[in-house]
Write an enzyme that holds these catalytic residues in place. Structure first.
Site, PDB file in Angstrom:
ATOM      1  N   ARG A  24       0.821  -1.208   0.000  1.00 35.89           N
ATOM      2  CA  ARG A  24       0.000   0.000   0.000  1.00 35.89           C
ATOM      3  C   ARG A  24       0.858   1.263   0.000  1.00 35.89           C
ATOM      4  NH1 ARG A  24      -5.506  -0.749   1.417  1.00 35.89           N
ATOM      5  NH2 ARG A  24      -6.034  -2.878   0.938  1.00 35.89           N
ATOM      6  N   ARG A  28      -3.574   6.448   0.967  1.00 37.37           N
ATOM      7  CA  ARG A  28      -4.151   7.578   1.692  1.00 37.37           C
ATOM      8  C   ARG A  28      -3.216   8.307   2.664  1.00 37.37           C
ATOM      9  NH1 ARG A  28      -9.527   4.659   3.645  1.00 37.37           N
ATOM     10  NH2 ARG A  28      -8.045   2.946   3.600  1.00 37.37           N
ATOM     11  N   ARG A  37      -7.251  11.854  -5.142  1.00 32.89           N
ATOM     12  CA  ARG A  37      -8.393  11.059  -4.671  1.00 32.89           C
ATOM     13  C   ARG A  37      -9.661  11.911  -4.524  1.00 32.89           C
ATOM     14  NH1 ARG A  37     -12.148   8.456  -3.786  1.00 32.89           N
ATOM     15  NH2 ARG A  37     -12.501   6.807  -2.262  1.00 32.89           N
ATOM     16  N   ASP A  74      -6.730  -2.630  -7.495  1.00 31.86           N
ATOM     17  CA  ASP A  74      -7.185  -3.290  -6.275  1.00 31.86           C
ATOM     18  C   ASP A  74      -7.415  -4.768  -6.559  1.00 31.86           C
ATOM     19  OD1 ASP A  74      -8.077  -2.510  -3.428  1.00 31.86           O
ATOM     20  OD2 ASP A  74      -9.567  -3.961  -4.091  1.00 31.86           O
ATOM     21  N   TYR A 150     -14.725 -11.886  -0.015  1.00 33.18           N
ATOM     22  CA  TYR A 150     -15.331 -10.562  -0.250  1.00 33.18           C
ATOM     23  C   TYR A 150     -16.604 -10.677  -1.096  1.00 33.18           C
ATOM     24  CZ  TYR A 150     -11.436  -7.723   1.576  1.00 33.18           C
ATOM     25  OH  TYR A 150     -10.514  -7.107   2.377  1.00 33.18           O
TER      26      TYR A 150
END
Ligand code: 1CP
Length: 343
Positions: A24, A28, A37, A74, A150
């Site tokens: 990652r 963020r 973003r 992703d 998921y």
């Protein structure tokens, strides 16, 4: 690319200073990421812009001069391509509007079509164009098990209750779904390689939902199908594969298999005993606890050097975090970690 420290380590060749990248690394915690973003409400729309993906993948390379880059995308793009309707709204985790709720949903799934993921392959091409020469690009996918979890749960969850009851109630049907996902993962990774990636990582982030026996049946056998297909294919046969397996219930020695070049260690694993156990048969990537990056500069320095000292003579060592960096981490702290590795 021959001189890449990262690729050398994957081939278990020694480096005097270990290569570093981290999970990652684009995301963020970076103000330059946040700036881009803001222009998108749904994160997936951002992933569908190849130029933006390239820009985001390069941000941490430009800031920290890392030894490897990872495709900006992703793991959930595959279930989205199967029409499960993925969205990531503002401040929320992933949600599927059309999750797998019954065996019938698996029976009536649309065939997996790589065309639906063209935006990912374009992102690979664009990123390769922009990356400095000699910096390899890592492609990736989720393990079939993690993707199934998921898809059935309909998003992220603490306990994945729906997935666990689906496993109990429809064991054959979930196996059928895992087979579909395995074939999709293989085709997806193969096309990433054709588009230019230099190494592959498979994320089994939810392996810890499974007991030791279940891990074999629901996860590992399917991951092995993916890697076996990759190794049998001349396009991908020589591409090193890294496995991130979050599975505290089983010894890594019992999990690893020939097709894997490198294991990415979760921060709960003891890197010293794993490195002794694996006896230089596999490259090792890891494994600073990302929470250490919230502590003092001195502690970051000390914990980073501790790992480097333990792994000093291990021939295939890649410094990484033991899981993804979290949004609350100050990028200056990351710089301290990198300085400690390269000192
Ligand atoms: O630099 C990079 O690593 C960026 C590329 C990347 C990768 C490799 C992203 C971007 N996601 C991933 C992998 C990924 N995605 C994993 C495996 C790694 C891990 O265990 O952390 C997983 C489980 C996901 C699923 C996912 N995507 C989550 C977790 C959901 C949950 O609670 O279970 C989340 C929050 C995302 C969104 C996402 N993916 C990537 C970013 C930068 C973000 C944040 C999106 C935002 O800005 O809103």
């Amino acid at each position: 690319m021959k001189d890449s420290k990262f690729l050398k380590a994957l081939n278990r060749q020694p480096n005097s200073i270990p290569p570093v990248w981290f999970m990652r690394q684009a995301g963020r915690y970076l103000p330059e990421y946040q700036k881009i973003r803001k222009n998108y409400s749904n994160f997936l729309d951002m992933c569908k812009q190849p130029h933006t993906c390239a820009e985001l993948a390069l941000q941490p390379i430009n800031r920290f001069d890392l030894d490897a880059s990872i495709l900006f995308s992703d793991i959930l793009t595959i279930p989205d391509a199967l029409d499960l309707g993925l969205a990531f709204q503002e401040g929320e985790g992933p949600k599927f509007s059309n999750p797998i709720s019954s065996p019938q949903d698996i029976k009536k799934l649309i065939p997996f079509d790589l065309e639906n993921l063209n935006y990912v392959f374009k992102a690979v091409e664009e990123t390769k164009k922009q990356l400095p020469e000699g910096i390899p690009l890592i492609g990736f996918c989720g393990s079939p098990w993690t993707l199934a979890a998921y898809s059935i749960e309909g998003g992220g969850s603490k306990d994945f209750k729906k997935t666990k009851s689906f496993m109990m109630e429809h064991p054959d049907s979930i196996q059928e779904f895992l087979e579909i996902l395995s074939q999709a993962c293989y085709e997806y990774l193969r096309q990433q390689v054709l588009s230019g990636v230099n190494a592959l990582q498979i994320f089994d982030s939810w392996a810890d939902l499974l007991s030791s026996d279940e891990l074999e049946k629901f996860s590992l056998q399917h991951t092995r199908t993916v890697t076996k297909l990759l190794k049998a294919d001349p396009v991908t046969a020589n591409i090193p594969i890294i496995l991130f397996e979050k599975s505290p219930n089983k010894k890594l020695k019992e999990i690893l298999f020939q097709d894997i070049s490198c294991i990415s260690l979760h921060w709960q694993e003891d890197i010293k005993s794993v490195s002794q156990d694996l006896n230089s048969q596999y490259a090792i990537q890891g494994n600073l606890d990302p929470k250490v990056l919230l502590k003092s500069d001195e502690l970051i320095w000390k914990e980073t050097q501790k790992i480097c000292n333990i792994m000093h003579d291990y021939p295939g060592f890649i410094f990484n975090l033991g899981h993804g960096i979290t949004p609350n981490i100050n990028p200056n702290k990351v710089q301290i970690m990198i300085d400690a590795i390269r000192q």
